[in-house]
Design an enzyme around this catalytic site. Structure first.
Site, PDB file in Angstrom:
ATOM      1  N   ASN A 189      96.585  81.216 113.890  1.00 59.05           N
ATOM      2  CA  ASN A 189      96.612  79.942 113.254  1.00 59.05           C
ATOM      3  C   ASN A 189      96.534  79.706 111.715  1.00 59.05           C
ATOM      4  O   ASN A 189      95.914  80.714 111.077  1.00 59.05           O
ATOM      5  CB  ASN A 189      95.514  79.014 113.959  1.00 59.05           C
ATOM      6  CG  ASN A 189      96.123  77.560 114.582  1.00 59.05           C
ATOM      7  OD1 ASN A 189      96.862  76.816 113.430  1.00 59.05           O
ATOM      8  ND2 ASN A 189      95.616  77.239 115.573  1.00 59.05           N
ATOM      9  N   CYS A 190      96.782  78.373 111.147  1.00 54.68           N
ATOM     10  CA  CYS A 190      96.751  78.255 109.597  1.00 54.68           C
ATOM     11  C   CYS A 190      95.395  78.822 109.163  1.00 54.68           C
ATOM     12  O   CYS A 190      94.281  78.282 109.778  1.00 54.68           O
ATOM     13  CB  CYS A 190      97.045  76.592 109.455  1.00 54.68           C
ATOM     14  SG  CYS A 190      96.482  76.326 107.652  1.00 54.68           S
ATOM     15  N   PRO A 191      95.390  79.451 108.040  1.00 57.21           N
ATOM     16  CA  PRO A 191      96.416  79.744 107.266  1.00 57.21           C
ATOM     17  C   PRO A 191      96.762  81.202 107.476  1.00 57.21           C
ATOM     18  O   PRO A 191      97.625  81.865 106.572  1.00 57.21           O
ATOM     19  CB  PRO A 191      95.680  79.610 105.827  1.00 57.21           C
ATOM     20  CG  PRO A 191      94.384  80.010 106.134  1.00 57.21           C
ATOM     21  CD  PRO A 191      93.868  79.883 107.375  1.00 57.21           C
ATOM     22  N   LEU A 192      96.547  81.889 108.309  1.00 56.84           N
ATOM     23  CA  LEU A 192      96.919  83.172 108.720  1.00 56.84           C
ATOM     24  C   LEU A 192      98.216  83.849 108.761  1.00 56.84           C
ATOM     25  O   LEU A 192      98.528  84.696 108.087  1.00 56.84           O
ATOM     26  CB  LEU A 192      96.005  83.876 109.932  1.00 56.84           C
ATOM     27  CG  LEU A 192      94.613  83.732 110.104  1.00 56.84           C
ATOM     28  CD1 LEU A 192      93.839  83.897 111.400  1.00 56.84           C
ATOM     29  CD2 LEU A 192      94.038  84.709 108.854  1.00 56.84           C
ATOM     30  N   ASP A 218     102.130  79.075 115.618  1.00 59.94           N
ATOM     31  CA  ASP A 218     101.570  77.995 115.260  1.00 59.94           C
ATOM     32  C   ASP A 218     102.674  76.916 115.097  1.00 59.94           C
ATOM     33  O   ASP A 218     103.448  77.221 113.979  1.00 59.94           O
ATOM     34  CB  ASP A 218     100.823  78.309 113.996  1.00 59.94           C
ATOM     35  CG  ASP A 218     100.282  77.145 113.189  1.00 59.94           C
ATOM     36  OD1 ASP A 218     100.302  75.921 113.615  1.00 59.94           O
ATOM     37  OD2 ASP A 218     100.047  77.369 111.913  1.00 59.94           O
TER      38      ASP A 218
END
Lengths: 156, 75
Positions: free
Chosen positions: B12-15, B39
């Site tokens: 999920n964000c920011p990965l 995501d």
């Protein structure tokens, strides 16, 4: 880079939920080639302690989803904070949300500069050795030196 | 044909953005990075990422909740 954009963040909060916004924004901005600085002050220092024990509290957090509806008086019982923290960490891990440890590691790897507020370090009697390596210790004047030519400045 | 691939499924964000940035770092100009993510926010995020970093989003599609992107380095 001459036209590199700059982001300056003041991070003042030390709960698990509030440790996320500065680190998510800092790492993302670094990925967008921003020059990023986080100024950790007051409870924000909890996030950069070597031994972190960040918690989330349902108390005073009426928007926080709980597995079952719970009156405020139940939320003050011992163990409720620990339960809410465990619950939140499980939820985050199941949704593929990065841990604070890994976000912090990625931020440092991406050369995000971190400044710890020396005044609050003194206020809470922290030793520099209790905080992560690579921090600069300085005061508000140092923050203004960074913020005065930042394109974006955030207070979290 | 992509020059490198990145599996960002389940992240999920920011990965996804951070991993893509890391993958692109090791590539040369003009090469293509293919990314798979789950995501839903990544669709707009990769558009914004490319708009701000000078890389080019050459392909973006979705199939059964899996988002597929191709980014050309400094394209």
């Amino acid at each position: 880079m001459a036209n590199q954009k700059k982001l300056a963040i003041i991070a003042t909060k030390g709960t698990l939920d509030f440790a996320y916004p500065p680190l998510i924004l800092a790492t993302t901005a670094a990925a967008l080639d921003y020059d990023v600085t986080i100024f950790w002050t007051f409870y924000g220092l909890q996030v950069v302690k070597k031994e972190r024990d960040l918690k989330i509290s349902p108390l005073g957090n009426p928007g926080m989803p709980m597995p079952v509806p719970m009156p405020v008086l139940v939320q003050i019982l011992p163990g409720m904070e620990a339960m809410a923290t465990v619950m939140m960490k499980q939820k985050m891990s199941s949704k593929g949300v990065a841990t604070i440890d890994s976000l912090l590691e990625m931020a440092l790897e991406a050369d995000v500069k971190m400044i710890a507020c020396q005044m609050t370090v003194d206020l809470f009697d922290f030793k520099h050795s209790e905080l992560i390596d690579g921090l600069e210790f300085a005061g508000a004047a140092r923050f203004f030196e960074i913020a005065q030519d930042a394109d974006i400045t955030l207070f979290i | 044909m992509a020059d490198a691939t990145l599996d960002a499924k389940g992240l999920n964000c920011p990965l996804p953005i951070l991993r893509a940035k890391k993958s692109l770092k090791g590539m040369t100009d003009g090469q293509i990075l293919a990314i798979e993510a789950t995501d839903p926010g990544s669709a707009k995020d990769f558009e914004s990422f490319c708009a701000q970093t000078g890389n080019k989003l050459v392909k973006a599609s979705e199939n059964n909740g899996v988002f597929y992107y191709e980014i050309q380095k400094n394209g």
